[in-house]
Design a protein around this motif. Sequence first.
Motif, PDB file in Angstrom:
ATOM      1  N   PRO A  88       0.818  -1.220   0.000  1.00  0.00           N
ATOM      2  CA  PRO A  88       0.000   0.000   0.000  1.00  0.00           C
ATOM      3  C   PRO A  88       0.854   1.274   0.000  1.00  0.00           C
ATOM      4  CG  PRO A  88       0.046  -0.944   2.198  1.00  0.00           C
ATOM      5  CD  PRO A  88       0.817  -1.879   1.312  1.00  0.00           C
ATOM      6  N   GLN A  99       0.406   3.845   1.713  1.00  0.00           N
ATOM      7  CA  GLN A  99       0.519   4.399   3.071  1.00  0.00           C
ATOM      8  C   GLN A  99       1.870   4.081   3.710  1.00  0.00           C
ATOM      9  OE1 GLN A  99      -2.078   2.717   1.966  1.00  0.00           O
ATOM     10  NE2 GLN A  99      -3.899   3.976   2.280  1.00  0.00           N
ATOM     11  N   TRP A 100       2.545   3.020   3.255  1.00  0.00           N
ATOM     12  CA  TRP A 100       3.849   2.686   3.813  1.00  0.00           C
ATOM     13  C   TRP A 100       4.865   3.794   3.544  1.00  0.00           C
ATOM     14  CZ3 TRP A 100       5.184  -3.184   2.887  1.00  0.00           C
ATOM     15  CH2 TRP A 100       4.243  -3.978   3.546  1.00  0.00           C
ATOM     16  N   ASN A 101       4.638   4.576   2.490  1.00  0.00           N
ATOM     17  CA  ASN A 101       5.569   5.650   2.121  1.00  0.00           C
ATOM     18  C   ASN A 101       5.470   6.863   3.032  1.00  0.00           C
ATOM     19  OD1 ASN A 101       5.884   3.969  -0.100  1.00  0.00           O
ATOM     20  ND2 ASN A 101       4.559   5.201  -1.390  1.00  0.00           N
ATOM     21  N   GLY A 102       4.434   6.956   3.831  1.00  0.00           N
ATOM     22  CA  GLY A 102       4.207   8.146   4.643  1.00  0.00           C
ATOM     23  C   GLY A 102       3.424   9.186   3.866  1.00  0.00           C
ATOM     24  N   LEU A 103       3.088  10.282   4.531  1.00  0.00           N
ATOM     25  CA  LEU A 103       2.233  11.307   3.933  1.00  0.00           C
ATOM     26  C   LEU A 103       2.985  12.522   3.427  1.00  0.00           C
ATOM     27  CD1 LEU A 103      -0.576  11.192   6.657  1.00  0.00           C
ATOM     28  CD2 LEU A 103      -0.580  10.086   4.423  1.00  0.00           C
ATOM     29  N   ARG A 143       8.358   3.866  -3.434  1.00  0.00           N
ATOM     30  CA  ARG A 143       8.021   3.004  -2.301  1.00  0.00           C
ATOM     31  C   ARG A 143       9.129   3.036  -1.258  1.00  0.00           C
ATOM     32  NH1 ARG A 143       5.912   0.651  -6.692  1.00  0.00           N
ATOM     33  NH2 ARG A 143       7.849  -0.401  -7.266  1.00  0.00           N
ATOM     34  N   GLY A 173       6.753   5.812   6.277  1.00  0.00           N
ATOM     35  CA  GLY A 173       5.551   5.927   7.099  1.00  0.00           C
ATOM     36  C   GLY A 173       5.714   5.319   8.481  1.00  0.00           C
ATOM     37  N   PRO A 207       1.645   1.722   9.151  1.00  0.00           N
ATOM     38  CA  PRO A 207       0.301   1.521   8.585  1.00  0.00           C
ATOM     39  C   PRO A 207      -0.002   0.051   8.285  1.00  0.00           C
ATOM     40  CG  PRO A 207       1.380   3.397   7.546  1.00  0.00           C
ATOM     41  CD  PRO A 207       2.417   2.733   8.417  1.00  0.00           C
TER      42      PRO A 207
END
Length: 196
Positions: free
Chosen positions: A108, A110-114, A123, A127, A186
């Motif tokens: 996903p 979301q693993w990369n952070g915001l 990737r 996160g 996440p």
Amino acid sequence: MSMRHMRTMGRVRAAAALSAVLVFSLAACGGGSEDPKPGEAASSPAKNEGDKETSADPVASTPSEPIAVIKGDAGLELSVFSARRDEGGFLTLDGQIKNTGSEGFTVPVQWNGLEQSVASTGRSFAGMTLVDSKGKKRYYVLRDTDNRPLTTYAYGSFIEGGGTLPFFAQFPAPPVDTTTVALQFPGFPSASIELS
């Protein structure tokens, strides 16, 4: 030579010395003689089953027994093998994510952070955060001078059933009297890990 000119020259020399120390510090904690280019793995490549792209191996060889195992969504299992303090005030986590299911798992976003600043890295594990409840602080993955996260990045987008994805992540080290932190990532519940 005027006093003003001498003060300016002193500031320039101090700034140059500070820059040299920072460059040396980043080179020392980088783990290699060459910075990876965007899109390349952050350390030596390891095979990610079912995907031709590379993923980074943890900096150190991982012991057989994890210090924490966290069960997440879709049959994923996050194992932390070490959480060690390094010289220079850093904390390095080594571990792996295993797909314990029989079906493939798409990683996903979301693993990369915001943060927009690390979006160009692709990737990553940016996160991931650590929470020191004793010191009431949250620690984020460190960045290098090109704003790349100091963690495994540019790995494959898919983890085959039974496949693993090794990772490392580097954070600012909490104070010495902090012996445990909560790992948050996440798709996984928060879990307490002991620092070494």
